[in-house]
Design an enzyme around this catalytic site. Sequence first.
Site, PDB file in Angstrom:
ATOM      1  N   LEU A  65       0.839  -1.210   0.000  1.00 21.16           N
ATOM      2  CA  LEU A  65       0.000   0.000   0.000  1.00 21.16           C
ATOM      3  C   LEU A  65       0.872   1.257   0.000  1.00 21.16           C
ATOM      4  O   LEU A  65       2.066   1.196   0.302  1.00 21.16           O
ATOM      5  CB  LEU A  65      -0.910  -0.041   1.241  1.00 21.16           C
ATOM      6  N   PRO A  66       0.263   2.413  -0.328  1.00 20.27           N
ATOM      7  CA  PRO A  66       1.092   3.623  -0.487  1.00 20.27           C
ATOM      8  C   PRO A  66       1.827   4.069   0.778  1.00 20.27           C
ATOM      9  O   PRO A  66       3.023   4.349   0.721  1.00 20.27           O
ATOM     10  CB  PRO A  66       0.083   4.691  -0.940  1.00 20.27           C
ATOM     11  N   THR A  94       6.374   0.606   1.944  1.00 20.15           N
ATOM     12  CA  THR A  94       7.384   1.425   2.630  1.00 20.15           C
ATOM     13  C   THR A  94       6.624   2.437   3.481  1.00 20.15           C
ATOM     14  O   THR A  94       5.918   3.294   2.943  1.00 20.15           O
ATOM     15  CB  THR A  94       8.259   2.191   1.618  1.00 20.15           C
ATOM     16  N   LYS A 169      15.313  -0.100   5.303  1.00 18.80           N
ATOM     17  CA  LYS A 169      14.918   0.440   3.992  1.00 18.80           C
ATOM     18  C   LYS A 169      15.133   1.960   3.916  1.00 18.80           C
ATOM     19  O   LYS A 169      15.732   2.476   2.985  1.00 18.80           O
ATOM     20  CB  LYS A 169      13.440   0.082   3.756  1.00 18.80           C
ATOM     21  N   LYS A 244       9.568  10.833  -0.628  1.00 20.79           N
ATOM     22  CA  LYS A 244       8.789  10.160   0.421  1.00 20.79           C
ATOM     23  C   LYS A 244       9.733   9.440   1.401  1.00 20.79           C
ATOM     24  O   LYS A 244       9.601   9.575   2.619  1.00 20.79           O
ATOM     25  CB  LYS A 244       7.830   9.143  -0.230  1.00 20.79           C
TER      26      LYS A 244
HETATM   27  P1  NAD Z   1       0.776   2.406  -6.241  1.00 19.97           P
HETATM   28  O1  NAD Z   1       0.150   3.701  -5.856  1.00 19.97           O
HETATM   29  O2  NAD Z   1       1.001   2.085  -7.681  1.00 19.97           O
HETATM   30  O3  NAD Z   1      -0.090   1.184  -5.612  1.00 19.97           O
HETATM   31  C1  NAD Z   1      -0.753   1.242  -4.392  1.00 19.97           C
HETATM   32  C2  NAD Z   1      -2.097   0.526  -4.571  1.00 19.97           C
HETATM   33  O4  NAD Z   1      -2.752   0.472  -3.311  1.00 19.97           O
HETATM   34  C3  NAD Z   1      -3.039   1.246  -5.538  1.00 19.97           C
HETATM   35  O5  NAD Z   1      -3.424   0.366  -6.564  1.00 19.97           O
HETATM   36  C4  NAD Z   1      -4.215   1.676  -4.650  1.00 19.97           C
HETATM   37  O6  NAD Z   1      -5.460   1.639  -5.318  1.00 19.97           O
HETATM   38  C5  NAD Z   1      -4.139   0.619  -3.555  1.00 19.97           C
HETATM   39  N1  NAD Z   1      -4.802   1.013  -2.318  1.00 19.97           N
HETATM   40  C6  NAD Z   1      -4.699   2.181  -1.628  1.00 19.97           C
HETATM   41  N2  NAD Z   1      -5.466   2.135  -0.516  1.00 19.97           N
HETATM   42  C7  NAD Z   1      -6.077   0.923  -0.521  1.00 19.97           C
HETATM   43  C8  NAD Z   1      -7.007   0.292   0.352  1.00 19.97           C
HETATM   44  N3  NAD Z   1      -7.460   0.901   1.434  1.00 19.97           N
HETATM   45  N4  NAD Z   1      -7.421  -0.954   0.038  1.00 19.97           N
HETATM   46  C9  NAD Z   1      -6.969  -1.575  -1.073  1.00 19.97           C
HETATM   47  N5  NAD Z   1      -6.090  -1.027  -1.948  1.00 19.97           N
HETATM   48  C10 NAD Z   1      -5.673   0.207  -1.664  1.00 19.97           C
HETATM   49  O7  NAD Z   1       2.150   2.353  -5.423  1.00 19.97           O
HETATM   50  P2  NAD Z   1       3.411   1.385  -5.717  1.00 19.97           P
HETATM   51  O8  NAD Z   1       4.377   2.088  -6.608  1.00 19.97           O
HETATM   52  O9  NAD Z   1       2.917   0.024  -6.067  1.00 19.97           O
HETATM   53  O10 NAD Z   1       4.085   1.380  -4.273  1.00 19.97           O
HETATM   54  C11 NAD Z   1       3.563   0.631  -3.192  1.00 19.97           C
HETATM   55  C12 NAD Z   1       4.514   0.706  -2.028  1.00 19.97           C
HETATM   56  O11 NAD Z   1       5.807   0.208  -2.423  1.00 19.97           O
HETATM   57  C13 NAD Z   1       4.750   2.139  -1.516  1.00 19.97           C
HETATM   58  O12 NAD Z   1       4.827   2.116  -0.121  1.00 19.97           O
HETATM   59  C14 NAD Z   1       6.094   2.527  -2.149  1.00 19.97           C
HETATM   60  O13 NAD Z   1       6.797   3.495  -1.412  1.00 19.97           O
HETATM   61  C15 NAD Z   1       6.820   1.176  -2.152  1.00 19.97           C
HETATM   62  N6  NAD Z   1       7.870   1.033  -3.173  1.00 19.97           N
HETATM   63  C16 NAD Z   1       7.627   1.434  -4.462  1.00 19.97           C
HETATM   64  C17 NAD Z   1       8.645   1.280  -5.410  1.00 19.97           C
HETATM   65  C18 NAD Z   1       8.416   1.710  -6.856  1.00 19.97           C
HETATM   66  O14 NAD Z   1       9.399   1.764  -7.615  1.00 19.97           O
HETATM   67  N7  NAD Z   1       7.178   1.997  -7.271  1.00 19.97           N
HETATM   68  C19 NAD Z   1       9.871   0.707  -5.052  1.00 19.97           C
HETATM   69  C20 NAD Z   1      10.062   0.280  -3.738  1.00 19.97           C
HETATM   70  C21 NAD Z   1       9.044   0.448  -2.798  1.00 19.97           C
END
Ligand code: NAD
Length: 302
Positions: A65-66, A94, A169, A244
């Site tokens: 999740l975000p 994260t 992390k 972030k």
């Molecule tokens: P994203 O925004 O693409 O995905 C998050 C998903 O969570 C979305 O599809 C959203 O609809 C869903 N969501 C939000 N609230 C919800 C709820 N209450 N119930 C169900 N679903 C819900 O983000 P991402 O890029 O996939 O990143 C996710 C996590 O991974 C973050 O914490 C980010 O910091 C971490 N991260 C991302 C990357 C990257 O390169 N994108 C790399 C390492 C870590």
Amino acid sequence: MARVAFIGLGNMGGGMAANLAKAGHEVRAFDLSEDALARAEDKGCSRAASAAEAVRNAEAVVTMLPAGKHVGEVYRSAVFGQAPTSAILIDCSTIDVATAKSVGKEAQEAGYAMVDAPVSGGIAAADAGTLTFMVGGTVDGFERARPYLDKMGKAVIHAGESGAGQAGKIVNNMLLGVTMAGTCEAFVLAQKLGLDPQVFFDISSKASGQSWSMTSYCPVPGVGPETPADRNYDGGFAAALMLKDLKLAMEAAQSVGAYTPMGGEAEELYGRFVSRGGASKDFSAIIKMIDDSWTPPAPSGN
Ligand code: NAD
């Protein structure tokens, strides 16, 4: 194979859930986004109508999740009391160390084993199943989470007690933000002093200024291995996500009274870059802001 609930099927979670399904697990997926759910279905997951429905009868619950507030909300409203207490709970998002610890403590009080397991590696690594997981929790929790994490990653490291995965992390990413900003600054100064960027790379990548930001993720197009710099800084690790992580690191530093002047400077720089429209660019694009007059070298053709 196990029944796995997967909540949060965005850029990262989509690929991770697909890899669990590919490994033969029965993946019950939930996301607030219809598009994300449809993509997960295409990749072998089945759709749940709610997070609570996804976790019913699950043997493992994985969330991606975000931020901390989403993790708190999902676990408190839909996981605790809904998933069987025999399920291992794995949060891969994260988030801030304080939320990771408090949700982990509530899980334990409700009778669950839970680990924080944030990842290193971006969307390509999530799709390819080559993430690195840093895991916080008990040894038992770690051992129970490991078989699932193995299907989504190439390395799974036990960092310590609850919250230690998040700590590993964000401290790593603070160092990455600092070395990238420093590497960009060095290339700009080298060029102004008349050094060709390739020559500076040849020197510094073999001298004491070397870092991953220099040798594996060089911010200058046409220099070093292929990186987002060679694709107009598109794709890669978005500057908004670096900001972030730097904010999380500064929050954590403040909570324990650690002095992090370089991390603070990197946070300020990335904040300025994001507010100037750089949010979706790769974090190495900050080289363009460090010196507005910076002109990348013309491609050398090799
Ligand atoms: P994203 O925004 O693409 O995905 C998050 C998903 O969570 C979305 O599809 C959203 O609809 C869903 N969501 C939000 N609230 C919800 C709820 N209450 N119930 C169900 N679903 C819900 O983000 P991402 O890029 O996939 O990143 C996710 C996590 O991974 C973050 O914490 C980010 O910091 C971490 N991260 C991302 C990357 C990257 O390169 N994108 C790399 C390492 C870590």
